[in-house]
Design a protein around this motif. Structure first.
Motif, PDB file in Angstrom:
ATOM      1  N   LEU A   7      43.494  44.476  34.372  1.00 43.77           N
ATOM      2  CA  LEU A   7      44.826  43.858  35.330  1.00 43.77           C
ATOM      3  C   LEU A   7      44.302  43.175  35.614  1.00 43.77           C
ATOM      4  N   ILE A   8      45.180  42.559  36.299  1.00 46.36           N
ATOM      5  CA  ILE A   8      45.671  41.434  37.543  1.00 46.36           C
ATOM      6  C   ILE A   8      46.212  41.872  38.685  1.00 46.36           C
ATOM      7  N   ASN A   9      46.187  41.351  40.039  1.00 45.42           N
ATOM      8  CA  ASN A   9      46.537  41.346  41.354  1.00 45.42           C
ATOM      9  C   ASN A   9      48.209  39.692  40.991  1.00 45.42           C
ATOM     10  N   GLY A  68      50.660  40.870  45.005  1.00 42.08           N
ATOM     11  CA  GLY A  68      50.416  42.588  45.010  1.00 42.08           C
ATOM     12  C   GLY A  68      51.151  43.173  44.048  1.00 42.08           C
ATOM     13  N   GLN A  69      51.625  42.684  42.902  1.00 41.10           N
ATOM     14  CA  GLN A  69      52.141  42.641  41.845  1.00 41.10           C
ATOM     15  C   GLN A  69      51.279  43.173  40.438  1.00 41.10           C
ATOM     16  N   ILE A  70      51.117  44.075  39.878  1.00 38.41           N
ATOM     17  CA  ILE A  70      49.968  44.482  38.644  1.00 38.41           C
ATOM     18  C   ILE A  70      50.293  44.584  37.284  1.00 38.41           C
TER      19      ILE A  70
END
Lengths: 926, 149
Positions: free
Chosen positions: B57-59, B62-64
C-alpha cells in the motif's frame, strides 16, 4: 404507538417545512401567474400533506387540504384565475393547517378548533366557480357536480361571505345548500354553522383570525430549528474531517521537534478545535437507539400473544445514541435476539408457575455507554440455556470432541451456539431453534466491529449483550511493531498489555502440543505470534528491498535480540488471546480506510490507515486474525466448525448455506438454510391424517407433513407414519406463517457453498438442481414447488426474493417509510431517491436495479418525467415501472400508461402493490 | 476465449490516445482516460498473505493506493530501478498503482495500426492484453485493465 410517534414527528417536520414555504410561494405566484413551477411546487406540497394527513387519520387537516388541493388543481388547469381574493383564501386555509399541525405537535391531537367556517368559505368558493364556469369535475375530485343543477344560490353573496358575515338570509340558504350537497366531504355534523347564530359565526371567524395572528408570533420550533441534510453530504463531511484529523496528527507529530513557541501554541489550538469539530460532526450522525428498540414492544406483544405467554417489556436508555449506519445494521440482529427471547427463553405461564416464578415474565432491554462503546443488553427471566444440552448436541454434531468438551468452560460452551452449523433442534426442545441464525447475529455484529456476549443461568434466565462501537470512521488504535513492520489494533479489542522479562519467561509461557499458552493471574490464555503468523521475516525483507531508496523510512531492525516479550491481550468476541509482538508503540486516533478489492478478502485485516508520519499501516482485525491463524497448530483435532468458519472467511459473503439431510435412499439432499425454521423430533403416534395428508399438531397449529420419498427418492420406501412408537426427524419450514414439516431420515450438517446451482441435471419437478459439497453431488430442493406439489397450497412467493434492489423515488418522508417498510417486509432492498433526477442517476449507475417504484408529484423531476426518461433510455428498457399515488386519477392513469409505466397503483393498497411486484417477479424481471 | 473477445473489439474500445510505458523489454499502453496521474516512487507498506504481485500500500496524498507489480505479473524478474514510476488508476472507488520501469509520452495511435493478433506475444502476457499497436519503431501492447485489476 411509539412507531406511530416517529411517523408523526416526521409528518410534523415535513408539514411545517412545507407550510412555511407555501405562503411565500403563493404570494410569489400571485405576482407572477405565469410561473407554473411555483404553482406545481405548492400543489405538490398540499397533495403530500393531504395524503399524509389521511394516512395518519388527521381528519380535519385532511378535509381542508383536500379542498385546497382541488382549488389549486383548478388553477393548474387554468380553469380559474388567481386573484388577491383567492390568494387570501388559500393563505387562510394554510394558516389553519398550521394551527392544526401546531396542535398535533403539542398534544398529538388536531385540537378543539373547528374549521367549518373556513371550509365553508372554501367550498362556497369552489361551488361558485363551478357554477360560473359551468363545467363538471371528474368524480375523483369533488362530488359537487350533482348539486350544480339543483341550486341557484347567489354567487356573489357567497363570495362576499368570506369577508363579511352580514347577509344572514342568503348565507343561511347557502349553508344549507353546501351542507346538503357535499356529503362526501362530510361537514362536521355536530355544529353546523347553520344552527349557530350569526353573531356566533362572526365571533368564530374573528377568533380564528386572531388565533392565526397569534400563531404567527409563536415561533415554529420544528421548522425553524431543523435543516434537512442528505446522509451522503454527512458522509462526505465525515470523510473530510477524517482527513483533517489525519493532518492534525501529522502536524502534532512534527511539532514535537519544533522549538517555535508561537507555532506550538497555534498547533495546540488546532488540536483542540479539530477534536471538537470531530465530535460535533459525529454527533450529527447520531440517532437514539430508541428508534429501533422501541419497536420491539410491538414485536414482543404480538409474539407473546400468539404463543400464549405473558411478558412485560422494560426498556431503558432509549436516548443512547449510535451512528445512523450502525444503528441500521444492528436492527436485524436485535430483532432476532428479541424473538428468540420470547420464543425460547420465556416459558409458558403454567411452566413458570410450576417453577415458582411469577406468571408474568419480563424482558429487559437496556442500552448504555460502556468503555467508549454502546452496549445493548437483552435479558429475560426465562428458562436459561442448559450448557449440558448444548455440549451433548455439539458432540453429537461433531463440532467438538468428547475430550475437548471436558476442557470447555461454561462460557465457552454457551458460545457454541454461535457456531455455524450448530442447531440445537431435535430433543433439546426447550432451546430448539436458538442455533439457527445465532451465527448470523454474531457475524453481523462483528462486521460492524461489535461483539456479542452471552450469559445464562439455568432456570433463571439468560442475557445477550451487544457491544457496538460508537462510530466506524475514526477509532483510537494501538500501534504495535513486529519485524520492523507496524500494525494497528483497535483499542476496543484491547484488554491489557503484558510485558514478560526474560527470567520469568518459563514460568509465564508454556508450550503444550505446539501451542504457546500464557499464564496470567491464574488463567491460561492461548498465544499467537504476529511475526510467525504473518510470515513477517520474508515480508520485511522484500519491504526493505522495495523501500531501499527511502532508507529513513525503515530502519534495519537492530541485531540485538529483545530480552523482553511483549504481549497484547485481545478480546475477540469473548475469546481471549494474546498476540506476541516485538514492540508496543503508542496510541493514535486513526481513520479507517477500506482495502481495495484485491486485498479485501484477507480477513486478518480490517482496513488500512495513514499515520501521522505519512506511513500506511494495516489494521489487524482481531477476530479475523484469530479465525485465520488461531487453529493452525491444532491440526489433529481440527474440527469441522473451524474449517467451515475459515471457508466462510476466505470466500466472502456470496455463499448460500444449506441444510444437508438424507432421505430413506440414504442419498444427500439440501435445503437452503434460510428457509429452515427449526429442526424437531416428532412422535409418530401423534401424526393424524386428513385424507391422505399427514398432519402433526405443532405449536397449537396443524402442520402438514411432507414425505419427499413419494416423488424424489422413489426407489426407497417412505417411513411408515402409522408405525408405533417411532421418533421422526422433521425439518420445520415456515412460509407465509404456515409451517410445513419435512420428514427426513437423518439431518446431517449445515454446509456453505458459493457455486451456482447446476440446474441442467434436474428433470424432477421440485428439484432445483445439484450442488457439490465436499466433492459430492447434493440435490437441492425447490421447496416452494415441493409444497405446491404435495399440498396444493401455493406458498407465498415473497420469500423467493433475495434482497434484490428496488429503486423507490418518493419525496414524502412518510410514504418513503411506508413503502420502504413494505419492501423490506417482502425481503427486497429499497434504494431511496428523493426525486426523479436522483432516481435516474442512481438507476444509471446501478444496472442491477430492475424495478422502479415512483411517486408522481416530486420536486426537480416528477414521476412522469422520470418515466419518460427511463423509457427513452435504451439501456434501461428492461426496467419495470410502477407509479404510486395516493389516489389514482383517470387522467393520470392515462398518462402513466402512455409513458410506459407497467402499473399505476394506490399507495395504501399494500396487497395490490405486493401482488404486482409478484407478477413482475414471475415474468422474470426482478 | 480471449481471442474471440478481441476479435469482437468494437472500434470505440480502442483508444486513440495511449499512455505508454516500458516494463522490462516491452512497451505497453493503456488509454489515457484510465490514468489518473503518474507519480514517483513512494514508500510501500507490504501486505502479508497476498499474491506476490501485490507490492503493498502507498499513501498518495492521504488516499490509500494498492500497488501492483507488472514485472511480477508478467513473470519478469522484479528488479525495478530507483527511477520506476507509478501509474495511478481508479477503479470501483479503489486506487491502484501499476509499477512500471519507464513512462513514455502520451502516444496518439490510429486504429489502422491496431492488430488483435496475439501470436507474437509471450504466453504469460496474453491473458492481460487487448491487442497490439504497430508503431514506426516499436510494438505497443494495449493492456486490458479489467484483467489485471
Amino acid at each position: 404507538m411509539s412507531q406511530n410517534k416517529a411517523i408523526i414527528e416526521e409528518f410534523i417536520f415535513e408539514t411545517n417545512e412545507s407550510l412555511s414555504s407555501i405562503g411565500q410561494e403563493l404570494t410569489q405566484f400571485e405576482s407572477d401567474t405565469t410561473n407554473v413551477e411555483i404553482l406545481n411546487e405548492v400543489y405538490r406540497k398540499v397533495h403530500t400533506m393531504k395524503g399524509s394527513a389521511n394516512f395518519l387519520g388527521f381528519k380535519k387537516l385532511q378535509k381542508i387540504t383536500h379542498i385546497l388541493e382541488n382549488i389549486l388543481d383548478l388553477v393548474r388547469e387554468h380553469k380559474i384565475e388567481v386573484n388577491s381574493n383567492l390568494t387570501d383564501l388559500l393563505l387562510k386555509g394554510f394558516d389553519s393547517c398550521q394551527v392544526i399541525v401546531k396542535n398535533i405537535e403539542e398534544n398529538e391531537t388536531e385540537g378543539e378548533g373547528n374549521f367549518d367556517t373556513l371550509r365553508l368559505q372554501l367550498l362556497s368558493f369552489l361551488e361558485s366557480i363551478l357554477q360560473e364556469k359551468n363545467f363538471s369535475l371528474d368524480d375523483t375530485q369533488l362530488n359537487l357536480t350533482s348539486s350544480i343543477q339543483l341550486k341557484k344560490p347567489d354567487i356573489s353573496q357567497l363570495e362576499k361571505k368570506s369577508e363579511e358575515v352580514d347577509n344572514k338570509q342568503k348565507e343561511k340558504a347557502s349553508l344549507n345548500i353546501v351542507k346538503e350537497t357535499v356529503e362526501n366531504i362530510n361537514l362536521s355534523t355536530q355544529s353546523t354553522p347553520k344552527q349557530k347564530k350569526d353573531s356566533e359565526i362572526k365571533m368564530e371567524l374573528e377568533k380564528e383570525l386572531t388565533e392565526d395572528a397569534a400563531n404567527k408570533n409563536v415561533s415554529n420550533k420544528s421548522a425553524d430549528s431543523y435543516v434537512r441534510v442528505h446522509v451522503s453530504l454527512l458522509d462526505k463531511i465525515m470523510n473530510i474531517v477524517g482527513e483533517l484529523v489525519l493532518n492534525r496528527n501529522q502536524i502534532m507529530q512534527y511539532m514535537n521537534d519544533c522549538q517555535e513557541y508561537e507555532l506550538q501554541k497555534l498547533s495546540h489550538k488546532l488540536n483542540i478545535i479539530t477534536s471538537e469539530l470531530q465530535n460535533q460532526i459525529m454527533n450529527t450522525r447520531m440517532q437514539p437507539v430508541g428508534n429501533v428498540i422501541n419497536k420491539f414492544e410491538r414485536v414482543i406483544r404480538d409474539l407473546a400473544k400468539t404463543q400464549g405467554k405473558k411478558i412485560t417489556l422494560h426498556i431503558s436508555g432509549q436516548d443512547t445514541e449510535l451512528d445512523k449506519t450502525l444503528l441500521e445494521s444492528v436492527k436485524d440482529p436485535l430483532t432476532h435476539l428479541v424473538r428468540n427471547c420470547v420464543d425460547h427463553g420465556i416459558e409458558a405461564p403454567s411452566v413458570r408457575e410450576a417453577r415458582g416464578k411469577p406468571e408474568m415474565a419480563s424482558i429487559n432491554i437496556r442500552a448504555y455507554h460502556e468503555g467508549g462503546q454502546v452496549a445493548i443488553e437483552i435479558s429475560d427471566d426465562g428458562a436459561g440455556i442448559d450448557p449440558q444440552k448444548i455440549l451433548n448436541k455439539a458432540i453429537e454434531k461433531s463440532i467438538i470432541t468428547q475430550e475437548q468438551a471436558a476442557q470447555f468452560s461454561e462460557q465457552k460452551i454457551l458460545n457454541l451456539i454461535f457456531t455455524p452449523g450448530f442447531s440445537t433442534a431435535e430433543k433439546v426442545t426447550n432451546i430448539s431453534g436458538r442455533g439457527v441464525g445465532m451465527d448470523v447475529v454474531k457475524s453481523n455484529i462483528e462486521k460492524i466491529g461489535g461483539s456479542v456476549h452471552i450469559n445464562s443461568h439455568l432456570g433463571e434466565g439468560s442475557s445477550f449483550k451487544l457491544k457496538i462501537p460508537l462510530t466506524l470512521a475514526i477509532i483510537p488504535a494501538l500501534h504495535v511493531c513486529a519485524e520492523g513492520e507496524n500494525f494497528a489494533i483497535a483499542q476496543s479489542n484491547l484488554i491489557e498489555l503484558v510485558r514478560i522479562e526474560e527470567e520469568n519467561l518459563h514460568q509465564s509461557i508454556e508450550t503444550i502440543k505446539g501451542t504457546q499458552l500464557l499464564r496470567l493471574r491464574g488463567e491460561i490464555i492461548p498465544l499467537l505470534n504476529l511475526k510467525k503468523s504473518l510470515n513477517l521475516e520474508v515480508l520485511h525483507e522484500s519491504s526493505l528491498r522495495i523501500n531501499a531508496q527511502f532508507e529513513e523510512g525503515i530502519e534495519k531492525i537492530s541485531a540485538h535480540k529483545n530480552t523482553v516479550t511483549n504481549i497484547v491481550v485481545l478480546n475477540a468476541d469473548g475469546q481471549i488471546y494474546g498476540l506476541i509482538v516485538d514492540e508496543i508503540l503508542d496510541t493514535e486516533e486513526i481513520v479507517v480506510k477500506p482495502l481495495s478489492s484485491k486485498v479485501k478478502e484477507i480477513s486478518a485485516f480490517a482496513g488500512a490507515a495513514i499515520l501521522g508520519n505519512g506511513k500506511v499501516t494495516l489494521i489487524i482485525d482481531v477476530v479475523g486474525f484469530l479465525n485465520t491463524f488461531g487453529h493452525y497448530h491444532d491440526e489433529k483435532s481440527e474440527t469441522k466448525t473451524f474449517t467451515l468458519k475459515q471457508g466462510l472467511q476466505i470466500s466472502g459473503n456470496l455463499q448460500q448455506e444449506y441444510l444437508i439431510f438424507t432421505l430413506q435412499d440414504k442419498r444427500k439432499y439440501a435445503l437452503p438454510l434460510v428457509l429452515v425454521d427449526r429442526l424437531e423430533e416428532i412422535d409418530s403416534r401423534k401424526v393424524e391424517f386428513t385424507g391422505k395428508q399427514p398432519i402433526y399438531h405443532y405449536r397449537n397449529k396443524p402442520m402438514p407433513l411432507i414425505l419427499l420419498e413419494d416423488f424424489i427418492a422413489t426407489d426407497a420406501k417412505p417411513i411408515s407414519l402409522s408405525q408405533n412408537d417411532n421418533k421422526l426427524k422433521c425439518i420445520v419450514v415456515t412460509i407465509n406463517k404456515l409451517s410445513y414439516g419435512i420428514i427426513v431420515d437423518e439431518i446431517f450438517d449445515i454446509s456453505k457453498n458459493q457455486d451456482e446451482i447446476n440446474s441442467d441435471a434436474s428433470k424432477i419437478d421440485g428439484v432445483l438442481g445439484t450442488i457439490f459439497i465436499d466433492d459430492r453431488a447434493v440435490t437441492v430442493l425447490d421447496f416452494y414447488r415441493v409444497v405446491e406439489l404435495k399440498t396444493g397450497i401455493k406458498p407465498f412467493e415473497h420469500s423467493r426474493y433475495s434482497r434484490q434492489k428496488v429503486l423507490l423515488a418518493e419525496d414524502s418522508a412518510i410514504f418513503r417509510k411506508l413503502i420502504t417498510d413494505l419492501l423490506l417486509e417482502i425481503n427486497l432492498t429499497p434504494v431511496i431517491a428523493h426525486n426523479g433526477k436522483e432516481a435516474l442517476d442512481i438507476l444509471k449507475e446501478n444496472k442491477d436495479i430492475k424495478l422502479v417504484i415512483s411517486d408522481i408529484e416530486m420536486p426537480v423531476m416528477d414521476g412522469f418525467e422520470l418515466g419518460e426518461a427511463i423509457r427513452e433510455n435504451e439501456s434501461l428498457k428492461n426496467v419495470k415501472l410502477i407509479a404510486l399515488t395516493s389516489k389514482v386519477k383517470e387522467s393520470d392513469l392515462q398518462k402513466t400508461k402512455e409513458i410506459g409505466f407497467d402499473y399505476h397503483l394506490e399507495k395504501f393498497k399494500k396487497d395490490i402493490i405486493i401482488e404486482k411486484i409478484d407478477i413482475i417477479a414471475k415474468e422474470g424481471s426482478l | 476465449m480471449s481471442e474471440i473477445e478481441t476479435r469482437n473489439l468494437k472500434k470505440k474500445d480502442i483508444p486513440t490516445q495511449v499512455t505508454g510505458f516500458r516494463v522490462g523489454e516491452n512497451y505497453y499502453g493503456i488509454s489515457v482516460l484510465d490514468v489518473q496521474e503518474v507519480v514517483k516512487p513512494h514508500s510501500i507498506t507490504p501486505i502479508p498473505l497476498v499474491e506476490e504481485y501485490i507490492r503493498g500500500l502507498i499513501n498518495l496524498r492521504g488516499q490509500i493506493v494498492t500497488s501492483l507489480s507488472l514485472r511480477k505479473l508478467f513473470q519478469i524478474e522484479e528488479d525495478y530501478g530507483d527511477n520506476h514510476m507509478n501509474v495511478i488508476i481508479k477503479k470501483d472507488d479503489s486506487l491502484f498503482s501499476l509499477v512500471v520501469d519507464e513512462i513514455l509520452d502520451v502516444i496518439s495511435v490510429e486504429n489502422e495500426k491496431f492488430e488483435q493478433s496475439q501470436d507474437i506475444i509471450d504466453k504469460n502476457l496474453q491473458k492481460y492484453i487487448k491487442g497490439v499497436f504497430v508503431l514506426k519503431d516499436k510494438l505497443l501492447i494495449l493492456l486490458d485493465l479489467n484483467k489485471i485489476i
